[in-house]
Write a protein that holds these residues in place. Structure first.
Motif, PDB file in Angstrom:
ATOM      1  N   GLY A  59       0.833  -1.210   0.000  1.00  0.00           N
ATOM      2  CA  GLY A  59       0.000   0.000   0.000  1.00  0.00           C
ATOM      3  C   GLY A  59       0.859   1.247   0.000  1.00  0.00           C
ATOM      4  O   GLY A  59       0.632   2.178  -0.772  1.00  0.00           O
ATOM      5  N   PHE A  60       1.861   1.255   0.880  1.00  0.00           N
ATOM      6  CA  PHE A  60       2.716   2.439   1.000  1.00  0.00           C
ATOM      7  C   PHE A  60       3.490   2.683  -0.285  1.00  0.00           C
ATOM      8  O   PHE A  60       3.709   3.816  -0.690  1.00  0.00           O
ATOM      9  CB  PHE A  60       3.663   2.294   2.197  1.00  0.00           C
ATOM     10  CG  PHE A  60       2.979   2.570   3.505  1.00  0.00           C
ATOM     11  CD1 PHE A  60       2.726   3.885   3.880  1.00  0.00           C
ATOM     12  CD2 PHE A  60       2.584   1.541   4.340  1.00  0.00           C
ATOM     13  CE1 PHE A  60       2.089   4.142   5.077  1.00  0.00           C
ATOM     14  CE2 PHE A  60       1.938   1.808   5.525  1.00  0.00           C
ATOM     15  CZ  PHE A  60       1.689   3.103   5.906  1.00  0.00           C
ATOM     16  N   ARG A  61       3.892   1.557  -0.941  1.00  0.00           N
ATOM     17  CA  ARG A  61       4.606   1.702  -2.197  1.00  0.00           C
ATOM     18  C   ARG A  61       3.722   2.423  -3.208  1.00  0.00           C
ATOM     19  O   ARG A  61       4.181   3.204  -4.032  1.00  0.00           O
ATOM     20  CB  ARG A  61       5.011   0.319  -2.712  1.00  0.00           C
ATOM     21  CG  ARG A  61       6.447   0.299  -3.234  1.00  0.00           C
ATOM     22  CD  ARG A  61       6.929  -1.119  -3.434  1.00  0.00           C
ATOM     23  NE  ARG A  61       7.673  -1.620  -2.290  1.00  0.00           N
ATOM     24  CZ  ARG A  61       7.551  -2.860  -1.802  1.00  0.00           C
ATOM     25  NH1 ARG A  61       6.689  -3.706  -2.327  1.00  0.00           N
ATOM     26  NH2 ARG A  61       8.273  -3.220  -0.764  1.00  0.00           N
ATOM     27  N   MET A  62       2.403   2.145  -3.094  1.00  0.00           N
ATOM     28  CA  MET A  62       1.456   2.753  -4.031  1.00  0.00           C
ATOM     29  C   MET A  62       1.422   4.276  -3.855  1.00  0.00           C
ATOM     30  O   MET A  62       1.494   5.025  -4.830  1.00  0.00           O
ATOM     31  CB  MET A  62       0.070   2.189  -3.771  1.00  0.00           C
ATOM     32  CG  MET A  62      -0.905   2.389  -4.900  1.00  0.00           C
ATOM     33  SD  MET A  62      -2.431   1.510  -4.524  1.00  0.00           S
ATOM     34  CE  MET A  62      -3.077   2.486  -3.199  1.00  0.00           C
ATOM     35  N   ILE A  63       1.360   4.762  -2.615  1.00  0.00           N
ATOM     36  CA  ILE A  63       1.264   6.223  -2.443  1.00  0.00           C
ATOM     37  C   ILE A  63       2.604   6.898  -2.691  1.00  0.00           C
ATOM     38  O   ILE A  63       2.669   8.102  -2.855  1.00  0.00           O
ATOM     39  CB  ILE A  63       0.705   6.642  -1.054  1.00  0.00           C
ATOM     40  CG1 ILE A  63       1.612   6.160   0.074  1.00  0.00           C
ATOM     41  CG2 ILE A  63      -0.714   6.185  -0.873  1.00  0.00           C
ATOM     42  CD1 ILE A  63       1.252   6.795   1.412  1.00  0.00           C
ATOM     43  N   ALA A  64       3.672   6.109  -2.742  1.00  0.00           N
ATOM     44  CA  ALA A  64       4.976   6.696  -3.068  1.00  0.00           C
ATOM     45  C   ALA A  64       5.167   6.790  -4.581  1.00  0.00           C
ATOM     46  O   ALA A  64       6.245   7.151  -5.045  1.00  0.00           O
ATOM     47  CB  ALA A  64       6.098   5.887  -2.447  1.00  0.00           C
TER      48      ALA A  64
END
Lengths: 336, 511
Positions: free
Chosen positions: A164-169
């Motif tokens: 998920g965090f990779r997505m917002i990065a």
């Protein structure tokens, strides 16, 4: 009514380009350009693409600048926001590792920040006689303390699932999503400060909170909203920070509050309240960021960069005072 | 001592001209001070009195003119020279060190030292001696900040005496004092006079001048107008000298037949401030609310306007009860307060006049929360012109105006609220010169004629008697008397204000 003398009063505003350029914001803009030229000269890899790529490291602090500027404009301060970032990042990481779906993780991060902001807002309005510097010094210790307890003995947590965090990065071309959100916030907060009743009230409170209160400005409401929004954006900052570090530890967000305050002060926003513009804060934020990127590219020691920034800040604070005292002296000389 | 015999005056200034960039603050003015006399210096705000005082005390240096002290020509380089020559000034707001003791304040910069060590015991004793001379009711070891303004002033005077000043300048000393405290100050001035000190006395209050001074010098528009014997000049002549035109009627009270009741306050109490207060005001009526400073007048109206909350009691507007929890509620209902302290609660001094005027109505003028700057500019200009504010543009900072003009801005700020029904003015002419006073009274009269209900809080007897249709007198947080315009005299009001009247009434009721 009276008006017997027939005296007229002018109401035409003075909007000259020269005045705009000579303003603090105008000077900052020139400094911004100068810094960019300097960086371009000293670093061969200082290109727009590279700057945008390296920016996220520093952008997370700029979120805090906007609501911090509001609080400073009202003559108050919040030095707990770095701890809020730490607590929000910790909670987000822990909930993610506990298997909460990503949307829930986002909610946890934002909610943690918001609640911290609300606590500050509540204390600041309930105990108006206490300086907010002291109140938020207290919450600074409390929020980080809670985060440290949550982090446990190791003092850190790493994401087990960072999808998920990779997505917002993510990025659009070389431009990270975060950049767009920062720009959106910059526009939103500036328009509110300059064009809306809310902004006028901010300046009224910072210039004379008693008169503002007597004139029907809801001082407590304004304070509470601003602290809460600062908490919310600390949550946003924490989520993006996590998306870059894939974890949180006891030093997460340390010094963020001072960086946000420094950007604002460098941008001409007075800690005494009522003076300065958001535009100045934003230009100064990007000036500092560009300087950090540029000096980082030539492998300058981060500590040295800090010293340079500190010296710049002191100059920024001193400059108006010095020019004031020079013009005072001139006036005195012409009188005597 | 010989010089005194040679010259008739202890202090004489001739042809003083002081120029600040762009303005002549003093234009060829003169002044003479006789030994042991109390000399009043009067004039409107901005007439040049303060600049003149600063020339005498060496703060400013005049471009032209001569100054003679005890017949000898002097040329002060700075305030220190003036101090050493025996000139001391006591300002309206004492500029003291609140955290230090009275002794430390009195001996600041001229401590008694022996081999570099401060002699505390001797200093305390001497300070106490000066205080005793002035009949002070506090000790020299008291902390300055814990004293009242009147007491702090006394310390300043003691300080002047301790430097063996031969000339003492008192700058609006009674402005911040209650009637009783003023009486005490008068006695101190008498004592100083007896001891041979010459005194220059600046005041807007005619009472002060008549009670104390033997001669009065008037300045207007940076110029010397004249020096008069106090016994030989009438009020009207003096006003004419100060203002430059005749004010036939200082109190233009229009005959208005009061209409419906607008505001009624019932059983108002706030623990520790006021108790069981009742009053009402009708449309077109000017109601005076008076009493000594500290009687609770301001506290009552601040609760009516939602600044503070009453612990008990109700407010009725046009016969209907209204709940007022904060200033916004009061304004929504058309109850507008002009606060007593223009600088701290009436205006934002660093802001332009226009924004000050529209601050309470920014929201009303806005388009969905976006400020309407153009409309604000037009409206504020209109109202500032209506009250005849002396200003060049609406962007002039409020701090640049004189007291009287600042008050006019506060009035404009109230008028800009178009739903106004009741207007509460707290000491509307405090620190305002006589010309601006007359203008403010004229505005009040016009507002009454237009049917607004007006409550005026004031400690100034002439203004209460001159402008009010009805008068409420408060003492110690209670309304002790209600008088009609016909019944009211200085004596009856004072009786109620000192609660003698109140006691009499209660005794009668008991019988």
């Amino acid at each position: 009514m009276a008006g017997k003398s027939g005296r007229t009063i002018s109401a035409t505003p003075d909007k000259s380009l020269k005045k705009a350029l000579l303003s603090w914001e105008g000077m900052l803009l020139l400094l911004f350009i100068a810094i960019n030229i300097l960086c371009k000269c000293i670093s061969p890899v200082y290109t727009l693409t590279n700057v945008l790529r390296e920016m996220p490291k520093y952008l997370t602090e700029i979120f805090l600048l906007f609501p911090m500027a509001y609080i400073l404009l009202m003559g108050e301060i919040d030095i707990s926001v770095g701890s809020t970032v730490c607590l929000a990042a910790t909670m987000a990481c822990l909930s993610s590792n506990a298997g909460v779906p990503f949307i829930g993780v986002l909610a946890v991060g934002l909610l943690t920040g918001t609640v911290c902001g609300m606590i500050n807002g509540f204390l600041a309005t309930r105990f108006r006689e206490l300086p907010t510097m002291i109140i938020t010094l207290g919450t600074q210790i409390v929020f980080r303390g809670i985060a440290e307890i949550a982090l446990g003995d190791g003092g850190s947590v790493s994401l087990t699932n960072a999808d998920g965090f990779r997505m917002i990065a993510g990025k659009v071309g070389p431009v990270p999503y975060m950049f767009f959100i920062v720009i959106l916030c910059a526009v939103l907060f500036t328009v509110i400060a300059e064009k809306r009743v809310f902004g006028r009230s901010l300046y009224a409170i910072g210039s004379n909170s008693r008169t503002a209160f007597y004139s029907g400005v809801k001082v407590n409401q304004m304070l509470f909203i601003s602290y809460t929004v600062l908490g919310l954006l600390a949550g946003v900052s924490a989520l993006f920070l996590t998306s870059a570090t894939y974890g949180a530890n006891t030093t997460t967000g340390k010094g963020f509050e001072m960086d946000a305050i420094a950007m604002a002060v460098f941008g001409g926003i007075s800690t005494a309240g009522g003076k300065g513009k958001l535009v100045g804060g934003i230009i100064s934020a990007f000036t500092i960021t560009c300087l950090r990127v540029g000096l980082g590219q030539i492998n300058m020691n981060p500590q040295v960069i800090l010293i340079i920034l500190g010296a710049l800040l002191i100059c920024a604070v001193l400059l108006p005072n010095i020019s004031q005292s020079i013009s005072d002296k001139k006036k005195k000389a012409s009188r005597a | 001592m010989e010089e005194i015999k040679l010259s008739e005056y202890v202090l004489e200034l001739k042809g003083i001209t002081k120029i600040f960039p762009g303005v002549k603050a003093l234009n060829n003015v003169q002044f003479q001070l006789k030994p042991g006399e109390v000399h009043a210096l009067m004039g409107e705000n901005g007439a040049g009195k303060s600049t003149f005082i600063k020339v005498i005390t060496g703060v400013h240096k005049a471009e032209e003119g001569e100054m003679y002290l005890f017949g000898k020509k002097v040329d002060f380089k700075g305030p220190r020279d003036a101090q050493q020559a025996g000139i001391a000034a006591v300002y309206q707001h004492p500029t003291s060190y609140p955290d230090l003791t009275v002794t430390e304040n009195i001996f600041m910069n001229h401590e008694i030292k022996k081999r570099g060590i401060i002699q505390w015991k001797q200093m305390n004793e001497e300070a106490q001696g000066y205080l005793d001379e002035l009949d002070a009711d506090f000790k020299s070891t008291a902390e300055m900040g814990a004293l009242s303004v009147a007491q702090q002033q006394m310390v300043e005077i003691a300080k002047a005496v301790s430097t063996r000043a031969r000339i003492i300048i008192l700058d609006e000393p009674t402005a911040a004092l209650t009637a009783n405290e003023s009486q005490k100050l008068y006695k101190i001035v008498d004592k100083l006079k007896e001891s041979g000190v010459s005194i220059i006395f600046i005041s807007h209050r005619f009472e002060d001048m008549y009670r104390l001074a033997s001669r009065v010098t008037v300045f207007r528009d940076s110029q010397y107008i004249g020096t008069y014997d106090v016994n030989g000049i009438t009020n009207a002549d003096l006003i004419k000298a100060m203002v430059g035109r005749e004010i036939n009627d200082l109190f233009p009270k229009p005959e208005v037949k009061p209409g419906e009741e607008m505001l009624r306050v019932e059983n108002f109490s706030r623990v520790g401030y006021y108790k069981n207060v009742n009053f009402h005001v009708r449309a077109g009526e000017i109601v005076g609310l008076t009493g000594l400073v500290g009687a609770g007048r301001t506290e009552v109206v601040e609760s009516v306007c939602g600044i503070t909350r009453q612990s008990e009691g109700k407010v009725f507007l046009e016969g209907k009860e209204v709940a007022i929890k904060n200033p916004t509620d009061a304004m929504k209902n058309g109850i507008i307060l002009l606060p007593e302290d223009r600088q701290k609660t009436g205006l934002i001094l660093s802001w332009g006049l226009g924004r000050n005027v529209t601050l309470p109505i920014v929201k009303k003028l806005s388009n969905n929360g976006f400020t309407n700057d153009k409309k604000e500019r037009e409206l504020s200009r209109k109202f500032l012109e209506d009250v005849d504010t002396k200003a060049v543009t609406i962007f002039d900072p409020a701090s640049s105006l004189s007291g009287g003009n600042q008050q006019k801005v506060v009035v404009a700020k109230a008028l800009a609220q178009d739903n106004m029904k009741v207007i509460i003015m707290d000491e509307p002419t405090k620190g305002v010169d006589v010309g601006a006073k007359a203008e403010i009274y004229a505005i009040m009269g016009e507002l009454a004629q237009k049917g607004f209900a007006i409550i005026m809080i004031s400690s100034e007897m002439p203004e209460i008697l001159g402008m009010s249709d009805r008068i409420y007198v408060m003492c110690n947080g209670r309304v002790t008397g209600e008088l009609s315009r016909e019944e009211a005299t200085q004596e009856t009001i004072l009786e109620f204000a000192m609660e003698k009247g109140g006691k009499k009434k209660r005794e009668e009721a008991a019988k």
